[in-house]
Design an enzyme around this catalytic site. Sequence first.
Site, PDB file in Angstrom:
ATOM      1  N   GLU A   1       0.864  -1.135   0.519  1.00 26.57           N
ATOM      2  CA  GLU A   1      -0.377  -0.178  -0.250  1.00 26.57           C
ATOM      3  C   GLU A   1       0.359   1.393   0.029  1.00 26.57           C
ATOM      4  O   GLU A   1       0.106   2.130  -0.122  1.00 26.57           O
ATOM      5  CB  GLU A   1      -1.103  -0.233   1.432  1.00 26.57           C
TER       6      GLU A   1
ATOM      7  N   CYS B   1      15.883  -6.593   0.063  1.00 22.48           N
ATOM      8  CA  CYS B   1      16.252  -8.080   0.330  1.00 22.48           C
ATOM      9  C   CYS B   1      17.662  -8.739   0.497  1.00 22.48           C
ATOM     10  O   CYS B   1      17.802  -9.541   1.382  1.00 22.48           O
ATOM     11  CB  CYS B   1      15.283  -8.539   0.502  1.00 22.48           C
TER      12      CYS B   1
END
Length: 501
Positions: free
Chosen positions: A177, A282
């Site tokens: 979001e 990541c």
Amino acid sequence: MSTDILHFINGEETAGSGERRQDVYNPATGQVTGNLHLGGQDDLNAAVAAAKEAGEQWGDMSLAKRSAVLFSFRELVNAHADELAAIITSEHGKVLSDAKGEVKRGLEVVEFACGLFELLKGEYSDQVSTGIDVYSFRQPLGVVAGITPFNFPVMVPLWMSPVAIATGNAFILKPSERDPSASGLLAKLWKQAGLPDGVFNVLHGDKEMVDGLLEHPDVDGISFVGSTPIAKHIHETGTRNGKRVQALGGAKNHAVIMPDADMTMAAEHLNAAAFGSAGERCMAISVAVAVGDAADEIVSRVKDLAAGIKVTDGTDPDADMGPVITPAAKERIERIVGEAQHDGAAVVLDGRDLIVKDHEEGFFVGPTILDKVNQTMSAYEEEIFGPVLVVLRAESLEEAIEIINANPYGNGTAVFTSNGAVARTFQRKVQVGMIGINVPLPVPVAWHSFGGWKNSLFGDLHMYGPDGVRFYTRGKVITQRWPEPTHVSGASFAMPSSSDH
Ligand code: NAD
């Protein structure tokens, strides 16, 4: 000006029926740029129903027709790469060149999925017993959902959706979001490529929507990428509800620098791998483990390089590094740096309180290096997910490997050395899924699979590549006999085996 960001269900943009809204920011300016519509239960039901119906037809469609859509999608993503990159930079903040690199790495997976004829080729054993053949092939799961993180708003959806769709599934994307707009353009490109309505859908939302997907009886599989606590929740809840789940979690990636490493190369790569994308990758290197004499030299060289990093709005052609994603992320990163300093770490380079000219409201943190960190400090224990490199010092390769293996994460790691035996010991002994030898960001190419170990992945199969094909399909094995006119039945009450005939 703030734009409405809508769902994409059954081939159409829709405001949906959910009443909740969330602001989307440009992190370089601190301004609200989007008004995100968070979906409700009716939107979820509509998307799943559309996906179920469209998926059944899509999974039945010939491989030739499916592959034509994939090839066409490849061309469209390529043609819109700059537009996608601009959307990424405006909501995520990473610099434009990095955003373009993200699109390219996503495109690689689309290209892999274009080979679906080869990927879905089955296996055949002729005449396993007299007149009997055995063959196996794979079929789609049905409706699969992809829940994705903020840090790669194009690449991670493209890790999942091309493989899911090529193998005959319908896909529902629930993007982050924080930077949701790129998923709307991806949906339009799928449609333009000729994908039937309902096969690719975008549903916006937060925990409520994710939990709805995890509970929905017509969702057959879930691919998740995000932080470890959420990955664990997704895996536990999804599997409890009978779904196939792969959930990729957080990371703390260590690079070991041996005294025999090429120090110029190690320092340059460490600098880029720690501070590229403001450390919000990541696979970012967030921990350097310097062995023996390597320590002072590597710290001093990386400090010199990092001090020259230009931090500003990612749209500036000279920018090396943009802002972090939210004011909360900035506050958290700066707090952890303060805790490390308090606990005795040396702040070699301090990026706190950075003010960027003409972007005073942006969420910026400068490159930060913490030396002499130990394994009990929060800067080591927590995934910082910001432009902070922590340095631990070790006496030997064995000690460096012990440090890595004691860490609960196991996503990526790297070793810098000029000794093949050291590299070989390292690759065999570290408990980590993706390993670089003099390569700091060993993100596998699309025809290998991506995945970590331990708290970096819950589930059995890695993402994209051959594991992606296995994840999105179920195997069928057929044992067939076509009796000939002279056939002798041979039926028996004993368990049949191929040596009987
Ligand atoms: P996040 O876990 O906060 O969010 C990921 C997704 O989960 C989002 O779509 C979000 O809406 C949803 N979500 C958030 N809270 C939830 C909740 N309580 N219940 C259900 N769903 C929820 O992650 P993020 O901050 O967007 O992304 C950064 C994290 O992702 C880092 O930990 C990073 O290491 C990790 N990551 C891992 C990989 C990998 O391949 N292992 C790749 C990219 C990012």
